[in-house]
Design a protein around this motif. Structure first.
Motif, PDB file in Angstrom:
ATOM      1  N   MET A  15       0.723  -0.884  -0.089  1.00  0.00           N
ATOM      2  CA  MET A  15       0.261  -0.006  -0.316  1.00  0.00           C
ATOM      3  C   MET A  15       0.603   1.279  -0.082  1.00  0.00           C
ATOM      4  SD  MET A  15      -2.484   1.144   3.266  1.00  0.00           S
ATOM      5  CE  MET A  15      -3.911  -0.373   2.807  1.00  0.00           C
ATOM      6  N   ASP A  17       0.417   5.850  -0.289  1.00  0.00           N
ATOM      7  CA  ASP A  17       0.022   6.895  -0.117  1.00  0.00           C
ATOM      8  C   ASP A  17       0.962   8.063  -0.404  1.00  0.00           C
ATOM      9  OD1 ASP A  17      -2.117   8.740   0.090  1.00  0.00           O
ATOM     10  OD2 ASP A  17      -2.964   7.520   1.917  1.00  0.00           O
ATOM     11  N   GLN A  23      -2.683  14.817   8.918  1.00  0.00           N
ATOM     12  CA  GLN A  23      -2.660  13.322   9.309  1.00  0.00           C
ATOM     13  C   GLN A  23      -1.134  13.828  10.320  1.00  0.00           C
ATOM     14  OE1 GLN A  23      -2.246  11.405   5.386  1.00  0.00           O
ATOM     15  NE2 GLN A  23      -3.064  10.044   5.995  1.00  0.00           N
ATOM     16  N   GLU A  34      -2.335   7.352  12.811  1.00  0.00           N
ATOM     17  CA  GLU A  34      -2.753   7.008  11.203  1.00  0.00           C
ATOM     18  C   GLU A  34      -1.587   5.643  10.833  1.00  0.00           C
ATOM     19  OE1 GLU A  34      -3.806   9.430   9.125  1.00  0.00           O
ATOM     20  OE2 GLU A  34      -4.915  10.128  10.679  1.00  0.00           O
ATOM     21  N   SER A  37      -3.145   2.916  12.280  1.00  0.00           N
ATOM     22  CA  SER A  37      -4.553   2.811  11.106  1.00  0.00           C
ATOM     23  C   SER A  37      -4.645   1.905   9.469  1.00  0.00           C
ATOM     24  CB  SER A  37      -5.190   4.133  10.787  1.00  0.00           C
ATOM     25  OG  SER A  37      -6.722   3.892   9.977  1.00  0.00           O
ATOM     26  N   TYR A  38      -3.241   2.645   8.600  1.00  0.00           N
ATOM     27  CA  TYR A  38      -2.650   2.831   8.189  1.00  0.00           C
ATOM     28  C   TYR A  38      -2.450   0.398   7.956  1.00  0.00           C
ATOM     29  CZ  TYR A  38      -1.929   6.333   5.601  1.00  0.00           C
ATOM     30  OH  TYR A  38      -2.144   7.131   4.384  1.00  0.00           O
ATOM     31  N   ARG A  41      -5.128  -2.381   8.304  1.00  0.00           N
ATOM     32  CA  ARG A  41      -5.759  -2.386   7.175  1.00  0.00           C
ATOM     33  C   ARG A  41      -5.073  -2.762   5.973  1.00  0.00           C
ATOM     34  NH1 ARG A  41      -7.145   3.546   4.981  1.00  0.00           N
ATOM     35  NH2 ARG A  41      -5.722   4.251   6.424  1.00  0.00           N
ATOM     36  N   ILE A  42      -3.754  -2.580   6.711  1.00  0.00           N
ATOM     37  CA  ILE A  42      -3.196  -3.117   4.954  1.00  0.00           C
ATOM     38  C   ILE A  42      -2.848  -4.812   5.610  1.00  0.00           C
ATOM     39  CG2 ILE A  42      -1.111  -3.741   6.050  1.00  0.00           C
ATOM     40  CD1 ILE A  42      -0.186  -3.474   3.389  1.00  0.00           C
ATOM     41  N   LEU A  77       3.827   0.654   2.771  1.00  0.00           N
ATOM     42  CA  LEU A  77       3.403   0.034   3.899  1.00  0.00           C
ATOM     43  C   LEU A  77       3.668  -1.738   3.011  1.00  0.00           C
ATOM     44  CD1 LEU A  77       0.852   2.126   4.665  1.00  0.00           C
ATOM     45  CD2 LEU A  77       1.209   0.611   6.682  1.00  0.00           C
ATOM     46  N   ILE A  95       6.917  -0.743   7.307  1.00  0.00           N
ATOM     47  CA  ILE A  95       6.405   0.454   7.587  1.00  0.00           C
ATOM     48  C   ILE A  95       7.483   1.359   6.585  1.00  0.00           C
ATOM     49  CG2 ILE A  95       5.362   2.827   7.751  1.00  0.00           C
ATOM     50  CD1 ILE A  95       4.748   1.172  10.168  1.00  0.00           C
TER      51      ILE A  95
END
Length: 160
Positions: A15, A17, A23, A34, A37-38, A41-42, A77, A95
């Motif tokens: 991912m 961004d 942010q 933040e 959260s990433y 999700r991944i 990520l 990350i």
């Protein structure tokens, strides 16, 4: 029922961004929440790809922040399933931060989460075993066994 083993590469996810002003904190770096959260999700995408089922986060085992990611930089990520139990999967998320003007990347964090596959009623369901192929995947799998044992010991301390 025995499910067919899958390799980490079958569910590996990436991912990317850009980090925007909303942010970031007063230091001009991304908020830790933040990043979390990433990561969540991944990890969910990766675990769901592995098992073909919806998943829930059972544990945020660790998130080590190694370096900041600044406003305007890119967050990258990468997630992979490192270990599986009967209904759970450990997902490792790496990350990175990238300065797009310079093309420089650096590792900014590493996280391990436990995700559980669930059915339509939210009950845990069996997941396919993981079959590591590369030396790195085998190494992470061996380390994951100990992390799984640590999680079990930690949960046993809570008597709800």
């Amino acid at each position: 029922m025995s499910l067919k083993a899958k390799t980490p590469s079958e569910s590996r996810t990436e991912m990317t961004d850009i980090i925007l002003p909303a942010q970031t904190n007063n230091h001009g770096t991304i908020f830790g929440g933040e990043v979390m959260s990433y990561v969540d999700r991944i990890a969910a995408i990766t675990a769901s790809r592995h098992c073909g089922k919806p998943v829930v986060t059972a544990s945020f085992d660790s998130l080590d922040f190694l370096a900041p990611i600044r406003l305007g930089e890119v967050i990258i990520l990468r997630a992979t399933v490192t270990w599986t139990g009967r209904t759970s999967m450990e997902v490792m998320v790496t990350i990175e931060g990238e300065n797009p003007a310079k093309g420089e990347r650096r590792v900014t964090g590493v996280s391990f989460l436990t995700m559980v596959a669930v059915d339509e009623q939210g009950r845990p369901v069996e997941v396919p075993p993981i079959q590591p192929e590369t030396d790195e995947e085998k190494y992470q799998y061996e380390l994951a066994k100990e992390r799984a044992a640590q999680r079990k010991r930690r949960r046993q301390k809570f008597d709800f």
